[in-house]
Design an enzyme around this catalytic site. Structure first.
Site, mmCIF file in Angstrom:
data_model
loop_
_atom_site.group_PDB
_atom_site.id
_atom_site.type_symbol
_atom_site.label_atom_id
_atom_site.label_comp_id
_atom_site.label_asym_id
_atom_site.label_seq_id
_atom_site.Cartn_x
_atom_site.Cartn_y
_atom_site.Cartn_z
ATOM 1 N N ARG A 213 0.841 -1.188 0.000
ATOM 2 C CA ARG A 213 0.000 0.000 0.000
ATOM 3 C C ARG A 213 0.885 1.251 0.000
ATOM 4 N NH1 ARG A 213 -5.206 1.646 -0.985
ATOM 5 N NH2 ARG A 213 -6.137 2.803 0.719
ATOM 6 N N THR B 205 -9.879 0.244 -9.246
ATOM 7 C CA THR B 205 -8.871 -0.616 -8.678
ATOM 8 C C THR B 205 -8.943 -1.803 -9.607
ATOM 9 O OG1 THR B 205 -9.301 0.285 -6.496
ATOM 10 C CG2 THR B 205 -8.519 -1.980 -6.547
ATOM 11 N N THR C 66 -4.097 -0.697 -7.130
ATOM 12 C CA THR C 66 -4.911 0.458 -7.495
ATOM 13 C C THR C 66 -4.120 1.755 -7.572
ATOM 14 O OG1 THR C 66 -6.950 1.634 -6.874
ATOM 15 C CG2 THR C 66 -5.486 1.055 -5.090
ATOM 16 N N ASN D 135 -6.268 4.264 -6.842
ATOM 17 C CA ASN D 135 -7.461 4.799 -6.192
ATOM 18 C C ASN D 135 -8.512 5.119 -7.246
ATOM 19 O OD1 ASN D 135 -9.164 5.358 -4.109
ATOM 20 N ND2 ASN D 135 -8.515 7.472 -3.876
ATOM 21 N N ASP E 142 -7.919 8.220 0.583
ATOM 22 C CA ASP E 142 -8.444 7.124 1.413
ATOM 23 C C ASP E 142 -8.226 7.378 2.904
ATOM 24 O OD1 ASP E 142 -9.729 5.581 -0.427
ATOM 25 O OD2 ASP E 142 -8.110 4.139 -0.702
ATOM 26 N N SER F 15 -7.726 0.844 3.520
ATOM 27 C CA SER F 15 -8.197 0.357 2.217
ATOM 28 C C SER F 15 -9.355 -0.609 2.411
ATOM 29 C CB SER F 15 -7.044 -0.358 1.519
ATOM 30 O OG SER F 15 -7.488 -0.996 0.355
ATOM 31 N N SER F 16 -10.093 -0.832 1.329
ATOM 32 C CA SER F 16 -11.115 -1.886 1.342
ATOM 33 C C SER F 16 -10.698 -3.058 0.457
ATOM 34 C CB SER F 16 -12.443 -1.344 0.814
ATOM 35 O OG SER F 16 -12.914 -0.308 1.633
ATOM 36 N N GLY G 52 -13.638 -1.609 -6.657
ATOM 37 C CA GLY G 52 -14.942 -1.058 -6.267
ATOM 38 C C GLY G 52 -14.929 -0.217 -5.007
ATOM 39 N N GLY G 53 -13.741 0.176 -4.515
ATOM 40 C CA GLY G 53 -13.701 1.023 -3.317
ATOM 41 C C GLY G 53 -14.440 0.351 -2.177
HETATM 42 N N1 GLY Z 1 -8.539 2.953 -3.067
HETATM 43 C C1 GLY Z 1 -9.586 2.093 -2.711
HETATM 44 C C2 GLY Z 1 -9.217 1.189 -1.590
HETATM 45 O O1 GLY Z 1 -8.046 0.948 -1.371
HETATM 46 O O2 GLY Z 1 -10.073 0.725 -0.894
#
Ligand code: GLY
Length: 584
Positions: free
Chosen positions: A119, A396, A414, A416, A438, A467-468, A488-489
């Site tokens: 990340r 992503t 990603t 983002n 984020d 993050s998700s 998909g965030g």
């Molecule tokens: N940028 C979306 C995530 O990392 O959740």
């Protein structure tokens, strides 16, 4: 020969040089149809079958790269690293070397699964209120489309760490296809062209970006044209030659720092030099006899997928049926408290203590389940984060790989938003992320995905934004059974969860599980978001239970592989163009 025909021919030659055996199922496509045929893979609505190895990714040429590496004897990690670098060329909206992500690797021989966290990090000059104006209001522009939006990229260190520790091939071998795609070019697909047109305004404000993806008259590259990225090829070559130093130091690093600072950011050469990807221990849970292994913090994905599954385990979803109002109600009510906990507790574990064990505890899930009325929606305003046991996008992309020895990789990475900030660092071809969005710019102020957060995810120097992203492997009897993930965030968590539930609760094959209509409830806003394919009758029943239901665009783009005694079955999501699942 007309210039269009010449471009098509050049594209075909580029495609053929990648030895495009387009479908493992029906044999190689005739050379004259190679570039067309690869796009028609999108139409696949049934699972792809293969005996030995498989790659499912959101862009067909990258899937070819991975499948070829497997066929040449590379393992799942070699293929995954090759796909990761290739997507940075062929899927510029999300594939990247200027962003970050998470990789889950299962080593079949060692019976071990590790999580690589690559990340992005906040630069050292970052601080808590950096996105607030003089009145204390959060300024979206700064956290999304500005030099200050760029986190220190982690992808290159993450992919190289994976290769060094878990791969068998050399850097030069796995990077060669990406370099070739960047240098010789590839055919622009309708999907790529449409996404560029849609984000034209954001991207064309940067001349370094406009010259790569847009014509001088401002129009985006059109389907059938060839996109060549020689500067990106040179940047990839520096990585092949010098490893992480070929990106985090020297020419590439200098150009990234100049671009970020030129756009008002504060990233320095030291930020890049000091970036390190880390191996973490995955989170583990169980669901109806299967083991679910997923990404730990700084992802919230693994924890909340397991937490929601724990709540759902108390219901007979098989009896309530796939996508019925009763089942969707249960999913929504289980999701709400999980997203409320996310906002309170989740952040970078190197900076905040995340109560992982408490959140994925089955007794805690039972307490949350008791608060659910099985017939009536609970207003989001009544829901607050719970008390777990004491501490101990829209874009992503995900890909999954399984090799002939049962090794598996689940990778989500990603920039983002689509194309991140939209800023290419001049002279490198590298698109830079806007991952800093984020972080929680201010408690209670939603980010680009409508997610709110507090102290745990406040901006801090050197911290990773929450993050998700949820690369996940589900195990049956100790062996990988389902490898999956999605972009998909905030919707990644619910999308991956529904793939798992569709397969385990509703006996769907992997294509059915992928194609089934999706729902999502993230507590705030207080609504169930559904796809257009969900029928009116079900929506009326949900409204009768007190839910606000809104139909919006499709959610996610899952790329999944299921391992069965008969072989591998894979499915690429039909929701987004250009994906392909390929095997051999
Ligand atoms: N940028 C979306 C995530 O990392 O959740």
């Amino acid at each position: 020969m007309s210039s269009t025909r010449m471009l098509k021919l050049a594209a075909l030659v580029a495609a053929m040089s990648l030895s495009l055996h387009v479908t493992a199922l029906q044999g190689p496509a005739p050379a004259s149809q190679a570039s067309e045929a690869i796009f028609s893979e999108n139409a696949i609505q049934h699972p792809v079958w293969a005996k030995n190895g498989m790659v499912a990714s959101q862009e067909a040429l990258a899937s070819v790269v991975g499948r070829d590496i497997l066929q040449q004897g590379g393992n799942a990690v070699d293929a995954a690293v090759g796909v990761g670098f290739a997507l940075a060329v062929t899927l510029p909206r999300a594939g990247n070397i200027g962003g970050g992500g998470f990789m889950l690797i299962h080593d079949a021989q060692k019976q071990e699964t590790v999580a690589i966290d690559y990340r992005e990090k906040a630069p050292q000059a970052a601080f808590r209120d950096m996105y607030l104006d003089e009145k204390g209001e959060a300024v979206e522009e700064r956290s999304r489309y500005h030099g200050l939006a760029v986190g220190v990229p982690g992808t290159v260190d993450g992919l190289l760490l994976a290769l060094e520790k878990h791969g068998t091939m050399s850097r030069e071998q796995v990077l060669a296809p990406a370099i070739r795609l960047a240098e010789e070019g590839f055919v622009v697909t309708p999907g790529l062209s449409t996404s560029l047109t849609g984000l034209s305004e954001r991207m064309r404000r940067w001349p370094s970006t406009a010259k790569i993806f847009f014509h001088p008259d401002g129009s985006a590259l059109q389907p059938g044209e060839v996109l060549k990225q020689p500067e990106l090829a040179a940047a990839l070559r520096r990585i092949a030659k010098d490893g992480r130093d070929g990106f985090y130091q020297g020419e590439t690093a200098e150009k990234i720092v100049a671009a970020v600072q030129g756009a008002g950011g504060s990233m320095t050469a030291a930020d890049l030099r000091d970036y390190k990807a880390v191996e973490r221990v995955p989170v583990r849970g169980t669901y109806r006899g299967y083991e679910v292994v997923s990404m730990p913090p700084p992802s919230s994905g693994g924890i909340h997928i397991i937490q929601i599954l724990n709540i759902l385990e108390g219901y007979d979803l098989r009896a309530s049926g796939a996508n019925t109002a009763q089942t969707i109600h249960r999913l929504a009510e289980a999701m709400k408290p999980a997203y409320a906990d996310r906002a309170e507790y989740l952040g970078d574990p190197d900076f905040v203590k995340v109560p992982v064990a408490g959140l994925i505890n089955k007794d805690y899930a039972a307490t949350l389940r008791q608060q659910i009325d099985d017939k009536k929606a609970r207003p989001g305003a009544e829901i607050r984060h719970g008390n777990p046991l004491p501490y101990e996008s829209d874009q992503t992309t995900h890909y999954s790989v399984v090799d002939k020895n049962g090794n598996a990789v689940s990778n989500t990475y990603t920039l983002n938003f689509s194309y991140g900030t939209g800023l290419v660092a001049e002279g490198t071809g590298i698109l830079l992320n806007n991952e800093m969005d984020d972080f929680s710019a201010k408690p209670g102020v939603p980010n680009g995905y409508g997610l709110i957060g507090g102290d745990a995810n406040a901006v801090q120097a050197g911290k990773r934004p929450l993050s998700s992203m949820s690369p996940t492997i589900v195990f049956k009897d100790g062996k990988p059974f389902l490898v999956t993930g999605s972009p998909g965030g905030s919707r990644i968590i619910s999308t991956v969860l529904q793939i798992i539930s569709n397969v385990i609760d509703h006996d769907m094959n992997i294509a059915e599980a992928t194609n089934a209509p999706r729902m999502h409830d993230q507590w705030t806003p207080d609504e169930i978001r559904v796809e257009h394919a969900l029928n009116d009758d079900t929506i009326r029943l949900l409204e009768g239970m007190g839910h606000t239901v809104v139909r919006k665009a499709t959610m996610g783009s899952t790329q999944s592989i299921m391992v069965t005694p008969e072989g591998l079955y894979g499915a690429s999501d039909p929701r987004i163009q250009d994906a392909a699942t390929l095997g051999y």
